[in-house]
Design a protein around this motif. Structure first.
Motif, PDB file in Angstrom:
ATOM      1  N   SER A 168       7.648  -0.871   6.720  1.00 58.42           N
ATOM      2  CA  SER A 168       7.106   0.424   6.299  1.00 58.42           C
ATOM      3  C   SER A 168       8.223   1.447   6.131  1.00 58.42           C
ATOM      4  O   SER A 168       9.281   1.349   6.765  1.00 58.42           O
ATOM      5  CB  SER A 168       6.071   0.936   7.307  1.00 58.42           C
ATOM      6  OG  SER A 168       6.673   1.187   8.564  1.00 58.42           O
ATOM      7  N   TRP A 169       7.943   2.421   5.269  1.00 61.13           N
ATOM      8  CA  TRP A 169       8.900   3.481   4.969  1.00 61.13           C
ATOM      9  C   TRP A 169       8.143   4.759   4.630  1.00 61.13           C
ATOM     10  O   TRP A 169       6.977   4.720   4.216  1.00 61.13           O
ATOM     11  CB  TRP A 169       9.773   3.123   3.754  1.00 61.13           C
ATOM     12  CG  TRP A 169      10.465   1.815   3.811  1.00 61.13           C
ATOM     13  CD1 TRP A 169      11.740   1.556   4.190  1.00 61.13           C
ATOM     14  CD2 TRP A 169       9.903   0.544   3.439  1.00 61.13           C
ATOM     15  NE1 TRP A 169      12.017   0.214   4.093  1.00 61.13           N
ATOM     16  CE2 TRP A 169      10.903  -0.431   3.642  1.00 61.13           C
ATOM     17  CE3 TRP A 169       8.648   0.138   2.976  1.00 61.13           C
ATOM     18  CZ2 TRP A 169      10.691  -1.782   3.373  1.00 61.13           C
ATOM     19  CZ3 TRP A 169       8.429  -1.206   2.721  1.00 61.13           C
ATOM     20  CH2 TRP A 169       9.438  -2.154   2.914  1.00 61.13           C
ATOM     21  N   ARG A 170       8.822   5.890   4.736  1.00 65.81           N
ATOM     22  CA  ARG A 170       8.362   7.150   4.155  1.00 65.81           C
ATOM     23  C   ARG A 170       9.363   7.558   3.087  1.00 65.81           C
ATOM     24  O   ARG A 170      10.576   7.548   3.322  1.00 65.81           O
ATOM     25  CB  ARG A 170       8.233   8.241   5.230  1.00 65.81           C
ATOM     26  CG  ARG A 170       7.019   8.034   6.139  1.00 65.81           C
ATOM     27  CD  ARG A 170       6.739   9.269   6.989  1.00 65.81           C
ATOM     28  NE  ARG A 170       5.446   9.162   7.659  1.00 65.81           N
ATOM     29  CZ  ARG A 170       5.294   8.863   8.948  1.00 65.81           C
ATOM     30  NH1 ARG A 170       6.369   8.645   9.715  1.00 65.81           N
ATOM     31  NH2 ARG A 170       4.090   8.780   9.471  1.00 65.81           N
ATOM     32  N   LEU A 175       5.722  13.398   1.688  1.00 68.16           N
ATOM     33  CA  LEU A 175       6.232  12.031   1.593  1.00 68.16           C
ATOM     34  C   LEU A 175       5.083  11.041   1.406  1.00 68.16           C
ATOM     35  O   LEU A 175       3.958  11.282   1.842  1.00 68.16           O
ATOM     36  CB  LEU A 175       7.016  11.654   2.849  1.00 68.16           C
ATOM     37  CG  LEU A 175       8.305  12.444   3.132  1.00 68.16           C
ATOM     38  CD1 LEU A 175       8.849  12.080   4.504  1.00 68.16           C
ATOM     39  CD2 LEU A 175       9.348  12.184   2.047  1.00 68.16           C
ATOM     40  N   LEU A 176       5.401   9.924   0.767  1.00 66.31           N
ATOM     41  CA  LEU A 176       4.473   8.813   0.636  1.00 66.31           C
ATOM     42  C   LEU A 176       4.720   7.827   1.772  1.00 66.31           C
ATOM     43  O   LEU A 176       5.858   7.630   2.202  1.00 66.31           O
ATOM     44  CB  LEU A 176       4.683   8.108  -0.706  1.00 66.31           C
ATOM     45  CG  LEU A 176       4.529   8.983  -1.951  1.00 66.31           C
ATOM     46  CD1 LEU A 176       5.001   8.225  -3.186  1.00 66.31           C
ATOM     47  CD2 LEU A 176       3.085   9.428  -2.111  1.00 66.31           C
ATOM     48  N   ASP A 177       3.663   7.208   2.259  1.00 66.50           N
ATOM     49  CA  ASP A 177       3.766   6.218   3.317  1.00 66.50           C
ATOM     50  C   ASP A 177       3.557   4.834   2.705  1.00 66.50           C
ATOM     51  O   ASP A 177       2.484   4.538   2.162  1.00 66.50           O
ATOM     52  CB  ASP A 177       2.723   6.487   4.403  1.00 66.50           C
ATOM     53  CG  ASP A 177       3.017   7.783   5.147  1.00 66.50           C
ATOM     54  OD1 ASP A 177       3.496   7.699   6.290  1.00 66.50           O
ATOM     55  OD2 ASP A 177       2.797   8.863   4.569  1.00 66.50           O
ATOM     56  N   THR A 206       0.847  -1.189   0.000  1.00 64.31           N
ATOM     57  CA  THR A 206       0.000   0.000   0.000  1.00 64.31           C
ATOM     58  C   THR A 206       0.881   1.237   0.000  1.00 64.31           C
ATOM     59  O   THR A 206       1.793   1.359   0.821  1.00 64.31           O
ATOM     60  CB  THR A 206      -0.926   0.028   1.222  1.00 64.31           C
ATOM     61  OG1 THR A 206      -1.673  -1.193   1.283  1.00 64.31           O
ATOM     62  CG2 THR A 206      -1.900   1.204   1.140  1.00 64.31           C
ATOM     63  N   VAL A 207       0.626   2.124  -0.941  1.00 69.23           N
ATOM     64  CA  VAL A 207       1.365   3.385  -1.045  1.00 69.23           C
ATOM     65  C   VAL A 207       0.351   4.501  -0.843  1.00 69.23           C
ATOM     66  O   VAL A 207      -0.572   4.669  -1.639  1.00 69.23           O
ATOM     67  CB  VAL A 207       2.057   3.519  -2.413  1.00 69.23           C
ATOM     68  CG1 VAL A 207       2.862   4.821  -2.474  1.00 69.23           C
ATOM     69  CG2 VAL A 207       2.956   2.321  -2.687  1.00 69.23           C
ATOM     70  N   ALA A 208       0.507   5.247   0.247  1.00 75.71           N
ATOM     71  CA  ALA A 208      -0.515   6.224   0.640  1.00 75.71           C
ATOM     72  C   ALA A 208       0.032   7.637   0.637  1.00 75.71           C
ATOM     73  O   ALA A 208       1.129   7.898   1.151  1.00 75.71           O
ATOM     74  CB  ALA A 208      -1.066   5.887   2.019  1.00 75.71           C
TER      75      ALA A 208
END
Length: 307
Positions: free
Chosen positions: A257-259, A216-218, A192-194
């Motif tokens: 998870s990453w930003r 940033l994308l989460d 999932t890219v939020a």
């Protein structure tokens, strides 16, 4: 008086569109110059938003579900005309993420008393992305949840479908390229890219919350539990839900998870792509990029920053 265009989706919600429209009219008509436009198979929300801009609207209201909101928002990206929202859909993720009330009277109060504030948007394979994109479980869940179930059970319809999909979904191999590094996973269930997501978008909560205001994308990756059973997968999902509530990154062996400002996802096998609630064709590559401060949104006064 402000010239306000209301783009109203008459098939959103639980079938009370005429009463809801009258409620909106009663609240706004004495305060603004209101032009009402209805979406239909012949007139999309995108086309109506373009017409509203051409006619000199000062503010454009999207009233419907997240699909209607996203369609209008994509037209208003990089435009100085603010977007306002009167949510009438099943999930109302956009409104929930920005603390816009779901009650019609209160949503109208935000239109009349709120202030515009800039938020981030993003792109996915060159297309605008307002909320999020899902590969794997997210796409399968939305694709298998029918309209009748959504209208009757709301969020719980998605939850029920997700549990069913978890039991039969096949893991896939994917490589995530962040520009300066890569990471490959062999047993992915969901990516999932939020850009923006409320706590109810559980699969987007690996970082502890996607604000839509950090440029940033989460990114959240859910992998197959070692035990390969539903219990292990549900424990990971529960950890994601807790991460959203506590605004802390998820701590689970099968959640990463990453930003990041940009991301390219490559899959070994074709996977369905869900973009802002719309199920697209299967892909083997998806490229994402944050587009900071690209959309003006009318928000409650407490959430708005002074000019």
């Amino acid at each position: 008086m402000k010239k306000v265009h209301l783009i109203f989706n008459p098939v959103s919600g639980a079938g009370h569109a005429p009463q809801e429209l009258e409620q909106i009219r009663a609240k706004l008509l004495d305060q603004v110059e209101l032009e009402v436009q209805f979406t239909s198979p012949e007139e999309s929300a995108t086309a109506l938003a373009e017409t509203a801009i051409a006619q000199g609207a000062d503010l454009i209201i999207a009233s419907g579900g997240d699909g209607t909101v996203s369609a209008v928002a994509t037209v208003l990206m990089h435009n100085n005309i603010p977007l306002a929202v009167i949510p009438r859909g099943t999930a109302n993720a956009f409104a929930a993420a920005l603390d816009i009330p779901t009650a019609i009277d209160q949503a109208c109060d935000v239109i009349l008393q709120g202030q515009p504030q800039q938020i981030d948007c993003a792109t996915c394979n060159g297309q605008p992305m307002i909320l999020l994109a899902g590969i794997g479980l997210e796409a399968a869940t939305i694709g298998e949840t029918d309209r009748d179930s959504k209208q009757r059970f709301g969020f719980f319809a998605y939850l029920s479908t997700a549990v069913q999909q978890l039991q039969k979904l096949q893991p896939f191999q994917a490589t995530l390229d962040f520009g300066d590094r890569q990471q490959t996973f062999d047993d992915v269930l969901a990516i999932t890219v939020a850009n923006l997501a409320p706590s109810t978008s559980i699969l987007a909560q690996g970082t502890g919350g996607a604000s839509g205001q950090d440029a940033l994308l989460d990114v959240t990756v859910l992998t197959m539990a070692d035990e390969g059973e539903l219990f292990g997968l549900l424990s990971a999902s529960y950890e994601l839900f807790q991460a959203a509530l506590q605004d802390n990154p998820a701590d689970h062996p099968h959640i990463q998870s990453w930003r990041t400002a940009e991301l390219t996802v490559t899959t070994m096998s074709p996977q369905a792509l869900l973009l802002d609630g719309e199920l697209l064709e299967e892909i083997t590559m998806a490229q994402f990029a944050a587009v900071p401060r690209s959309l003006w949104v009318q928000l409650p006064p407490k959430a708005a920053t002074p000019p």
